[in-house]
Design an enzyme around this catalytic site. Structure first.
Site, PDB file in Angstrom:
ATOM      1  N   HIS A 128       0.840  -1.202   0.000  1.00  0.00           N
ATOM      2  CA  HIS A 128       0.000   0.000   0.000  1.00  0.00           C
ATOM      3  C   HIS A 128       0.882   1.262   0.000  1.00  0.00           C
ATOM      4  O   HIS A 128       0.611   2.224  -0.698  1.00  0.00           O
ATOM      5  CB  HIS A 128      -0.875   0.048   1.261  1.00  0.00           C
ATOM      6  CG  HIS A 128      -1.859  -1.067   1.382  1.00  0.00           C
ATOM      7  ND1 HIS A 128      -1.759  -2.037   2.353  1.00  0.00           N
ATOM      8  CD2 HIS A 128      -2.974  -1.364   0.673  1.00  0.00           C
ATOM      9  CE1 HIS A 128      -2.776  -2.877   2.239  1.00  0.00           C
ATOM     10  NE2 HIS A 128      -3.520  -2.502   1.223  1.00  0.00           N
ATOM     11  N   GLY A 130      -2.568  -1.385  -7.270  1.00  0.00           N
ATOM     12  CA  GLY A 130      -1.482  -2.360  -7.331  1.00  0.00           C
ATOM     13  C   GLY A 130      -1.715  -3.408  -8.406  1.00  0.00           C
ATOM     14  O   GLY A 130      -2.854  -3.832  -8.637  1.00  0.00           O
ATOM     15  N   LYS A 162      -0.788  -6.260  -8.047  1.00  0.00           N
ATOM     16  CA  LYS A 162      -1.101  -7.465  -7.278  1.00  0.00           C
ATOM     17  C   LYS A 162      -2.528  -7.923  -7.603  1.00  0.00           C
ATOM     18  O   LYS A 162      -2.803  -9.105  -7.755  1.00  0.00           O
ATOM     19  CB  LYS A 162      -0.960  -7.138  -5.791  1.00  0.00           C
ATOM     20  CG  LYS A 162      -1.791  -7.959  -4.853  1.00  0.00           C
ATOM     21  CD  LYS A 162      -0.971  -9.013  -4.231  1.00  0.00           C
ATOM     22  CE  LYS A 162      -1.733  -9.959  -3.352  1.00  0.00           C
ATOM     23  NZ  LYS A 162      -2.986  -9.518  -2.813  1.00  0.00           N
ATOM     24  N   SER A 188       0.184  -8.881   1.408  1.00  0.00           N
ATOM     25  CA  SER A 188      -1.276  -8.809   1.419  1.00  0.00           C
ATOM     26  C   SER A 188      -1.737  -8.621   2.858  1.00  0.00           C
ATOM     27  O   SER A 188      -1.129  -9.169   3.787  1.00  0.00           O
ATOM     28  CB  SER A 188      -1.851 -10.114   0.862  1.00  0.00           C
ATOM     29  OG  SER A 188      -3.213 -10.236   1.231  1.00  0.00           O
TER      30      SER A 188
HETATM   31  P1  AMP Z   1      -6.507  -3.541  -0.540  1.00  0.00           P
HETATM   32  O1  AMP Z   1      -6.333  -2.795   0.738  1.00  0.00           O
HETATM   33  O2  AMP Z   1      -6.138  -4.980  -0.471  1.00  0.00           O
HETATM   34  O3  AMP Z   1      -7.855  -3.287  -1.181  1.00  0.00           O
HETATM   35  O4  AMP Z   1      -5.451  -2.927  -1.546  1.00  0.00           O
HETATM   36  C1  AMP Z   1      -5.430  -1.546  -1.839  1.00  0.00           C
HETATM   37  C2  AMP Z   1      -4.513  -1.308  -3.000  1.00  0.00           C
HETATM   38  O5  AMP Z   1      -3.192  -1.753  -2.670  1.00  0.00           O
HETATM   39  C3  AMP Z   1      -4.926  -2.098  -4.259  1.00  0.00           C
HETATM   40  O6  AMP Z   1      -4.744  -1.277  -5.395  1.00  0.00           O
HETATM   41  C4  AMP Z   1      -3.971  -3.264  -4.242  1.00  0.00           C
HETATM   42  O7  AMP Z   1      -3.724  -3.788  -5.534  1.00  0.00           O
HETATM   43  C5  AMP Z   1      -2.720  -2.615  -3.683  1.00  0.00           C
HETATM   44  N1  AMP Z   1      -1.814  -3.631  -3.128  1.00  0.00           N
HETATM   45  C6  AMP Z   1      -2.124  -4.572  -2.198  1.00  0.00           C
HETATM   46  N2  AMP Z   1      -1.066  -5.382  -1.975  1.00  0.00           N
HETATM   47  C7  AMP Z   1      -0.072  -4.950  -2.789  1.00  0.00           C
HETATM   48  C8  AMP Z   1       1.264  -5.377  -3.042  1.00  0.00           C
HETATM   49  N3  AMP Z   1       1.797  -6.412  -2.414  1.00  0.00           N
HETATM   50  N4  AMP Z   1       2.001  -4.690  -3.939  1.00  0.00           N
HETATM   51  C9  AMP Z   1       1.457  -3.626  -4.599  1.00  0.00           C
HETATM   52  N5  AMP Z   1       0.208  -3.174  -4.412  1.00  0.00           N
HETATM   53  C10 AMP Z   1      -0.553  -3.824  -3.530  1.00  0.00           C
END
Ligand code: AMP
Length: 281
Positions: A37, A147, A149, A185
């Protein structure tokens, strides 16, 4: 860093920023922040005058009630991280703010939202589209950072921006990994020790097939990944697909002519992990 919980107060803060001619970068998250993040926040801070991150665990994108119930969160730690990354505002809405009434909108992004995550998590991308449009409408950023990811999510967001004429530049950011290769994650903290120690097999499998693409047919690559995951004790393959990076249509043959990405989803115990690798860029 300002904490803002209501769209009205966000409006006021944004008006002030825009009067000063600021470009606004936006990083939507569900909290339980980690270096993945923060890499998005850092990118925004580097290239925009003001950066807004949101933290909201969006119920409509969870197709599994337990996943939602167990989703980790620690606002104090998140605040510290965002503050030290020089984020200007954290938008922290509650359910009433985001869903004052039930959101009955149905989005149709066609094939890109129907395979892989779309197939395994029915309704997931509809929920993502509901919250992302609400957040885009509230923040009205110039750029938004996502991301790689969540490879398929990024494709869906790009389509959403195209289909609904949002004037927002979508920036895809590289996957940040732990030292042993596991993609960072928020759900990783839920892994039991034995699951965590086997989890790096996921990225290892992706790297291994990347090394084989010149000499190995797609069906053999698929078998290789399936076998590798099935040899572990705690990992269970949900899907593995090799797809056209743009259309997400599965490919039977890998050539240098078009970009190809390998995507994987694995259960480590009850925790679902996803990852991907570009095979041809
Ligand atoms: P989330 O909180 O899981 O909804 O993720 C929020 C943002 O962070 C999303 O755009 C994800 O793709 C990005 N993100 C989560 N984990 C990673 C990672 N390991 N590397 C890069 N971006 C990430």
């Amino acid at each position: 860093m300002q904490i803002i919980k209501h769209i009205q107060s966000l409006d006021k803060a944004l008006l002030k920023m825009r009067k000063q001619g600021a470009t606004i970068g936006f990083v939507p998250t569900m909290g339980a922040l980690h270096k993945g993040h923060l890499s998005l926040v850092n990118k925004s801070v580097q290239s925009c005058h003001s950066t807004i991150a949101s933290i909201y665990v969006n119920p409509t994108q969870f197709n599994n009630k337990n996943d939602l119930k167990n989703y980790p969160g620690n606002f104090k730690a998140d605040y510290e991280l965002l503050d030290s990354a020089k984020c200007d505002i954290v938008f922290l809405p509650g359910d009433k703010e985001m869903y004052p009434e039930q959101d009955k909108r149905h989005f149709n992004f066609g094939f890109i939202s129907e395979i892989m995550e779309g197939e395994m998590r029915p309704g997931h991308f509809n929920g993502v589209a509901q919250i992302v449009t609400k957040l885009f409408d509230a923040v009205k950023p110039d750029r938004a950072y996502f991301g790689k990811k969540d490879f398929q999510q990024l494709a869906v967001i790009r389509k959403l921006v195209d289909d609904y004429n949002y004037n927002i530049e979508i920036i895809g950011c590289p996957i940040v990994r732990e030292k042993d290769g596991l993609a960072m994650s928020s759900r990783n903290v839920l892994l039991k020790e034995a699951e965590r120690s086997e989890a790096p097999n996921i990225y290892e499998a992706l790297l291994q097939i990347k090394n084989k693409i010149e000499s190995t047919e797609v069906f053999e690559l698929k078998k290789f990944v399936k076998d590798k995951i099935s040899q572990t004790k705690h990992l269970k393959l949900d899907y593995f697909r090799i797809v056209d990076s743009k259309t997400l249509v599965p490919v039977n043959k890998i050539t240098n002519e078009k970009a190809v990405t390998a995507c994987i989803a694995v259960y480590a115990g009850k925790v679902r992990l996803i990852d991907n690798i570009d095979l041809i860029t």
